[in-house]
Write an enzyme that holds these catalytic residues in place. Structure first.
Site, PDB file in Angstrom:
ATOM      1  N   LYS A 483       0.882  -1.178   0.000  1.00 25.36           N
ATOM      2  CA  LYS A 483       0.000   0.000   0.000  1.00 25.36           C
ATOM      3  C   LYS A 483       0.913   1.220   0.000  1.00 25.36           C
ATOM      4  CE  LYS A 483      -3.519   2.145   3.030  1.00 25.36           C
ATOM      5  NZ  LYS A 483      -4.198   1.937   4.328  1.00 25.36           N
ATOM      6  N   ASP A 485       1.353   4.953   0.208  1.00 23.32           N
ATOM      7  CA  ASP A 485       0.564   6.084   0.714  1.00 23.32           C
ATOM      8  C   ASP A 485       1.258   7.415   0.426  1.00 23.32           C
ATOM      9  OD1 ASP A 485      -1.493   7.387   2.038  1.00 23.32           O
ATOM     10  OD2 ASP A 485      -1.367   6.145   3.834  1.00 23.32           O
ATOM     11  N   ASP A 555     -10.484   7.150   3.502  1.00 25.04           N
ATOM     12  CA  ASP A 555     -10.291   6.715   4.884  1.00 25.04           C
ATOM     13  C   ASP A 555     -11.633   6.583   5.593  1.00 25.04           C
ATOM     14  OD1 ASP A 555      -7.607   6.447   4.772  1.00 25.04           O
ATOM     15  OD2 ASP A 555      -7.112   8.263   5.878  1.00 25.04           O
TER      16      ASP A 555
HETATM   17  C1  GLA Z   1      -3.480   7.280   5.654  1.00 21.77           C
HETATM   18  C2  GLA Z   1      -4.186   6.137   4.976  1.00 21.77           C
HETATM   19  C3  GLA Z   1      -4.725   5.189   6.010  1.00 21.77           C
HETATM   20  C4  GLA Z   1      -3.602   4.677   6.852  1.00 21.77           C
HETATM   21  C5  GLA Z   1      -2.852   5.830   7.480  1.00 21.77           C
HETATM   22  C6  GLA Z   1      -1.600   5.362   8.171  1.00 21.77           C
HETATM   23  O1  GLA Z   1      -4.362   8.073   6.365  1.00 21.77           O
HETATM   24  O2  GLA Z   1      -5.190   6.615   4.135  1.00 21.77           O
HETATM   25  O3  GLA Z   1      -5.406   4.126   5.399  1.00 21.77           O
HETATM   26  O4  GLA Z   1      -2.750   3.899   6.064  1.00 21.77           O
HETATM   27  O5  GLA Z   1      -2.467   6.788   6.494  1.00 21.77           O
HETATM   28  O6  GLA Z   1      -0.898   6.400   8.722  1.00 21.77           O
END
Ligand code: GLA
Length: 789
Positions: A483, A485, A555
């Site tokens: 993932k 980010d 989120d």
């Molecule tokens: C972001 C992502 C979440 C999670 C957090 C971790 O907000 O969208 O899904 O992975 O970071 O810090």
């Protein structure tokens, strides 16, 4: 005179008329005697004509006080022509497609037709672009030259015949000896000789992505753009332009998206002559590029589609195009794994034993992939430190990622991790060693986002550093999923690697740097399933999807909010790109409580995952989840790759969607109720997309409700008095099973499509039995339709 060329019927050319064909659409333009490109038609498919005289706009005298183009063409005023490109300085005063400052400081451009070429579809230099697996697709390149300067502009048009998509991109080449300053170079322009179109855009914020907004354009300029450095959740780059009265099913509509992840710009300008001028490309805001002698600049690819079947037509064409011609690699058509993510279960507070306990619980219910989210590296115990320090935190994971991954694999699940490679915290070894890697204007106070700075991806050494770090991480264990980010937007835009005249290149160079990093890593690890994320959907775009087949859409895991968010995405993006998880309740973003089945009903219309502490759940919930997962596996292919239809988009208090297998043998639909209307007991599920002449078995996914949902109404059937929430009530809840109503019919597709199933009567306060549909606020039903042979 140019001869007629027929290339698989998709590029037709005669006497300076160019016609691109797709299965159901045509795009036609021609070269005016002056060399300007005039747009004639984009829409319904038309037959190629020997003589197009009838459809050429007729001008004898220049209108009103328009400027005349030149003395030889007194009837030509560019301000009001539908053109393939607009430029500054020759009378066209609309937003330009290309804008250049020449060495003498002038900005007037006059790009005139030179020639054309037909070539195999090519990759764009440094940028992701669409592709054709069979390499059958060809591109028409129109070459224009500025009448007054040694500069060439190439306009590329590619017709993707089967998906009814035409892509456009452009390339500017400086053939002169001196540098020029490119102030903008867009990707697509579409001029329509009507006005009053509705510009549909999708705006939002964190946990509130993709709210649809319709603006009727009758005058002035409406802009949808991003200035965040990424494509952003503020305004997604996917837009639609539709004729008045367009509905979900009918009406002329255009869809446009960009294969780009940076600052984007889509504008609709309507002038006093009631014509519409649409533009899409890199945002000219903060953009200024120096193009040296012999150098060139390529714009990203814009994806255009037209449908006379309203928004649903646009969506299905875009979905098919993204699945076939944007998503690539091992995972392109593979069913995506059902994952369990550690974030909402533990946030930063975990160790190996907690993770394994969660993983074991996941395995028991059928989870296929265990994902370790943020917090596994450096001293990362909250979000103030350690981004940039991509070594494992041995206090939390004494056996490292490798040790953990082996244990996860031994349980029979794949293992994945979270990274945020573009970022650095000041509190990190990385920043201590390489402060010059971060984006900062020397001597100034920088604005932070989530306590972090962004690494300067315009610098090759920073790109190399990230590549090296990530190769080490991805190779350190059996990692099947990543993932990726990105949790803040750009501020203090500046690179110490660019001189003071080149800072206007910063935003685009960042994205080019990112693409280089992603290109190297995804090629080096072709088996890894990458999921893009940016605080959820802050970078949900076709550029990222070119490298990473799926995106964490938001989120926000609240089912009711998610229904709206996923509806928003569904206009432009297929289900196989949308990550959706079931989480715990009260929901962590809204504190709303919904049934587990409701959370599942929404999440299964995306790439299903779970994101909660399964190890804390009771047997009843775990059994329910196990059943959900087993059911999802059975219909996963349909849900992830089927044709998607919206029936209700939140109006009348509900959402109804369905997906139909591409061979129409199977379909799954959902009916989600936001809030109950009293004494409104009718319900209908009218399908879309089923084969008219096939017979289907229509059933519902059975649910079991908790008798406590009826509160003290239980006394209507109980022989003894039960006090609400008292001991007897709890005991009754354990032993009395309340099964949902049953829908079970064998019926033709055309009846389902045109009449629909009149569902069992909903609860309306006047009685209840086995045939009543228990349908309170935030409840849902899933309907299954299977062809009967
Ligand atoms: C972001 C992502 C979440 C999670 C957090 C971790 O907000 O969208 O899904 O992975 O970071 O810090």
């Amino acid at each position: 005179m140019v001869e007629l060329v027929e290339k698989k019927q998709s590029i037709l050319i005669k006497e300076h008329v160019f016609q691109l064909q797709t299965a159901h659409t045509s795009y036609v333009f021609h070269v005016l005697p002056t060399g300007h490109l005039e747009h004639l038609h984009y829409g319904e498919k038309v037959e190629f004509q020997d003589n197009y005289e009838a459809v050429f706009p007729k001008y004898e005298f220049v209108e009103g006080n328009l400027n005349t183009y030149n003395q030889e063409n007194l009837n030509l005023g560019l301000e009001n022509r539908c053109l393939e490109i607009s430029t500054r300085g020759k009378g066209d005063i609309r937003e330009p497609f290309v804008d250049i400052t020449y060495p003498d400081g002038s900005n007037t451009c006059d790009f005139l037709y030179e020639s054309y070429q037909i070539v195999k579809k090519q990759e764009l230099e440094g940028l992701p672009s669409s592709y054709d697996e069979n390499e059958e697709v060809e591109t028409l390149i129109i070459i224009l030259k500025d009448k007054n300067h040694p500069v060439e502009l190439q306009l590329s048009y590619t017709s993707f015949y089967d998906t009814d998509v035409i892509t456009r991109s452009s390339k500017l080449v400086n053939l002169g000896e001196e540098s020029i300053q490119l102030e903008r170079l867009l990707s697509a322009q579409l001029d329509l000789d009507e006005y009053g179109y509705t510009f549909t855009t999708f705006q939002g914020a964190w946990v509130r992505e993709m709210e649809r907004l319709d603006t009727v354009c009758k005058g002035g300029i409406v802009v949808n753009d991003s200035k965040t450095g990424g494509s952003s959740n503020r305004h997604n780059p996917f837009v639609m332009l539709s004729a008045e009265g367009t509905t979900e099913e009918a009406g002329d509509s255009y869809g446009c998206n960009l294969i780009y992840s940076g600052n984007h710009y889509e504008a609709v300008e309507v002038n006093g002559y009631e014509t519409t001028h649409f533009l899409a490309g890199i945002n000219p805001f903060g953009f200024s590029y120096n193009i040296g002698a012999g150098e060139s600049f390529s714009s990203p690819e814009a994806v255009l589609t037209y449908s006379n079947q309203g928004f649903s037509g646009i969506s299905r064409q875009m979905h098919q195009f993204v699945r076939e011609h944007v998503v690539r690699g091992t995972w392109k058509k593979k069913e995506r794994p059902i994952l369990l993510n550690s974030w909402e279960a533990f946030y930063f507070d975990f160790n190996e034993s907690k993770l394994l306990k969660l993983a074991r619980a996941g395995k028991k219910v059928g989870i296929e992939l265990f994902v370790l989210d943020d917090g596994w590296f450096g001293e990362r115990n909250d979000d103030t430190s350690s981004l940039g320090d991509w070594y494992v935190n041995k206090k939390k994971l004494p056996n490292g990622l490798n040790g953990l991954s082996k244990k996860i694999n031994a349980l029979g699940m794949d293992f994945g991790i979270w990274v945020e490679p573009e970022m650095v915290n000041r509190k990190s070894m990385c920043y201590e060693e390489h402060p010059e890697y971060a984006i900062e204007i020397p001597g100034q106070d920088q604005s932070l986002g989530r306590n972090q700075l962004i690494l300067d991806l315009t610098k090759v050494e920073v790109q190399d550093y990230i590549i090296e770090q990530m190769i080490a991480v991805f190779g350190s264990a059996n990692i099947s999923y990543v993932k990726w980010d990105m949790n803040r937007i750009v501020s203090d835009a500046f690179s110490t690697g660019l001189d003071n005249r080149s800072q206007g290149e910063f935003y685009h160079r960042y994205i080019l740097g990112l693409y280089r990093v992603l290109d190297v890593l995804t090629k080096q690890f072709p088996e890894i399933l990458f999921e893009s994320c940016a605080s959820g959907g802050n970078r949900f775009d076709l550029g990222m999807i070119s490298y990473m087949p799926q995106v964490w859409a938001s989120d926000n895991t609240d089912a009711i909010c998610r229904a709206k968010i996923q509806t928003g995405y569904s206009y432009g993006y297929p289900m196989s790109t949308i990550g959706a998880h079931v989480s715990s309740c009260p929901n962590h973003q809204t504190l709303r409580t919904t049934l587990l089945e409701t959370r599942f009903s929404v999440a299964c219309f995306g790439l299903l995952g779970y994101e909660c502490n399964l190890a804390d759940l009771g047997n009843k919930e775990l059994e329910a989840i196990k059943e959900q997962i087993a059911w999802y596996k059975q219909y996963r292919k349909t849900l992830q790759y089927g044709d998607y239809y919206r029936m209700k988009n939140g109006e009348n208090r509900c959402y109804q969607w369905m997906v139909v297998d591409r061979d129409t043998s199977k379909a799954v639909g959902v009916y989600l109720q936001k809030d109950v209307k009293a004494n409104y007991v009718t319900g209908k599920f009218k399908t879309k997309g089923l084969a008219e002449d096939k017979k289907y078995h229509f059933t519902n996914r059975l649910q079991v409700f908790d008798v406590r949902e009826f509160g003290d109404l239980i006394n209507m059937i109980s022989p003894i008095h039960i006090k609400q929430d008292g001991v007897l009530h709890q005991i009754a809840a354990q032993f009395v099973k309340m099964n949902s109503e049953v829908e079970d019919y064998e019926i033709m597709g055309n009846v389902l499509n045109h009449i629909g199933v009149r569902l069992r009567q909903g609860f309306g306060g006047t009685g209840y039995n086995d045939n009543t549909r228990f349908f309170q606020d935030y409840t849902s039903r899933i309907y299954i339709m299977e062809e009967i042979n």
